[in-house]
Scaffold this motif. Structure first.
Motif, PDB file in Angstrom:
ATOM      1  N   LEU A   1      -2.689   3.692   1.498  1.00 50.53           N
ATOM      2  CA  LEU A   1      -2.126   2.935   0.556  1.00 50.53           C
ATOM      3  C   LEU A   1      -1.944   1.684   0.972  1.00 50.53           C
ATOM      4  O   LEU A   1      -1.474   1.439   1.984  1.00 50.53           O
ATOM      5  CB  LEU A   1      -0.721   3.506   0.010  1.00 50.53           C
ATOM      6  N   PHE A   2      -2.339   0.530  -0.054  1.00 49.00           N
ATOM      7  CA  PHE A   2      -2.039  -0.817   0.244  1.00 49.00           C
ATOM      8  C   PHE A   2      -1.830  -1.689  -0.920  1.00 49.00           C
ATOM      9  O   PHE A   2      -1.951  -1.041  -2.280  1.00 49.00           O
ATOM     10  CB  PHE A   2      -3.113  -1.417   1.003  1.00 49.00           C
ATOM     11  N   ASN A   3      -1.510  -2.663  -1.118  1.00 45.55           N
ATOM     12  CA  ASN A   3      -1.055  -3.605  -2.005  1.00 45.55           C
ATOM     13  C   ASN A   3       0.003  -2.955  -3.098  1.00 45.55           C
ATOM     14  O   ASN A   3      -0.154  -3.015  -4.324  1.00 45.55           O
ATOM     15  CB  ASN A   3      -2.671  -3.980  -3.073  1.00 45.55           C
TER      16      ASN A   3
ATOM     17  N   ASP B   1       8.921  -2.959  -5.551  1.00 43.76           N
ATOM     18  CA  ASP B   1       9.800  -1.893  -6.647  1.00 43.76           C
ATOM     19  C   ASP B   1       9.094  -0.730  -7.032  1.00 43.76           C
ATOM     20  O   ASP B   1       9.721  -0.046  -8.003  1.00 43.76           O
ATOM     21  CB  ASP B   1      10.200  -2.800  -7.854  1.00 43.76           C
ATOM     22  N   ILE B   2       7.921  -0.373  -6.602  1.00 40.45           N
ATOM     23  CA  ILE B   2       7.242   1.025  -6.922  1.00 40.45           C
ATOM     24  C   ILE B   2       7.478   2.055  -6.006  1.00 40.45           C
ATOM     25  O   ILE B   2       7.441   1.832  -4.588  1.00 40.45           O
ATOM     26  CB  ILE B   2       5.731   0.746  -6.668  1.00 40.45           C
TER      27      ILE B   2
ATOM     28  N   ARG C   1       9.796   2.552   3.446  1.00 36.16           N
ATOM     29  CA  ARG C   1      10.782   3.515   3.407  1.00 36.16           C
ATOM     30  C   ARG C   1      10.431   5.051   2.939  1.00 36.16           C
ATOM     31  O   ARG C   1       9.623   5.001   1.920  1.00 36.16           O
ATOM     32  CB  ARG C   1      12.111   3.098   2.897  1.00 36.16           C
ATOM     33  N   PHE C   2      10.940   6.081   3.550  1.00 35.11           N
ATOM     34  CA  PHE C   2      10.819   7.449   3.047  1.00 35.11           C
ATOM     35  C   PHE C   2      11.904   8.197   2.759  1.00 35.11           C
ATOM     36  O   PHE C   2      12.969   7.820   3.575  1.00 35.11           O
ATOM     37  CB  PHE C   2      10.066   8.171   4.137  1.00 35.11           C
TER      38      PHE C   2
ATOM     39  N   SER D   1       6.657  -3.279   2.268  1.00 36.63           N
ATOM     40  CA  SER D   1       6.434  -4.751   2.708  1.00 36.63           C
ATOM     41  C   SER D   1       5.160  -5.106   1.824  1.00 36.63           C
ATOM     42  O   SER D   1       4.356  -4.464   1.524  1.00 36.63           O
ATOM     43  CB  SER D   1       6.390  -4.921   4.153  1.00 36.63           C
ATOM     44  N   ASP D   2       5.088  -6.329   1.657  1.00 38.28           N
ATOM     45  CA  ASP D   2       4.046  -7.114   1.187  1.00 38.28           C
ATOM     46  C   ASP D   2       2.606  -6.741   1.720  1.00 38.28           C
ATOM     47  O   ASP D   2       1.598  -6.519   1.096  1.00 38.28           O
ATOM     48  CB  ASP D   2       4.298  -8.680   0.939  1.00 38.28           C
ATOM     49  N   ASP D   3       2.745  -6.665   3.191  1.00 43.13           N
ATOM     50  CA  ASP D   3       1.503  -6.291   3.899  1.00 43.13           C
ATOM     51  C   ASP D   3       1.208  -5.055   4.270  1.00 43.13           C
ATOM     52  O   ASP D   3       0.624  -4.490   5.148  1.00 43.13           O
ATOM     53  CB  ASP D   3       1.455  -7.262   5.278  1.00 43.13           C
TER      54      ASP D   3
END
Length: 133
Positions: free
Chosen positions: A37-39, A43-44, A66-67, A101-103
């Motif tokens: 998963l990326f991008n 808030d998702i 986070r999990f 995180s964004d990255d």
């Protein structure tokens, strides 16, 4: 709850770092599927399901996530932010991923190919299934 961190041996020098993932050596199952998963927006929430039989190993190859993990009687929250560490998640564990995180690039290794019948996507049904056991 069948959840644990697995530390990977990191090899490297001034050229960079390397980690090898090998089934039955540092991955506790035969690898049948790999996805990432990326991008994902901050808030998702992703996941929001459990598996009846599937075992998975999550690796934050880049960034952090986070999990929330829940076996019906216990809930734990963990941060995955180290590419030399994997998070093993066994069957019967509800999982939600959030605060990407964004990255963030989150890679998942699984011991089976995709099989919709293995998913429990309704939390109330999940709780009913673990209460039966």
């Amino acid at each position: 709850m069948e959840v644990r961190f697995i530390e990977f041996q990191k090899h490297g020098d001034d050229r960079g770092a390397l980690i090898a993932l090998e089934q039955d050596i540092n991955i506790p199952f035969d690898i049948k599927r790999v996805y990432y998963l990326f991008n994902t927006e901050k808030d998702i929430r992703r996941g929001m399901h459990a598996h009846k039989n599937l075992r998975q190993l999550a690796v934050a190859v880049k960034g952090s996530v986070r999990f929330l993990l829940d076996n019906g009687t216990e809930k734990i929250e963990l941060l995955l932010d180290n590419p030399s560490q994997g998070l093993y998640i066994g069957p019967g564990v509800w999982r939600e991923m959030y605060s990407f995180s964004d990255d963030c690039v989150l890679m998942i290794l699984a011991d089976h190919v995709y099989e919709e019948s293995d998913y429990i996507r309704d939390y109330d049904l999940f709780i009913k299934s673990v209460v039966k056991k």
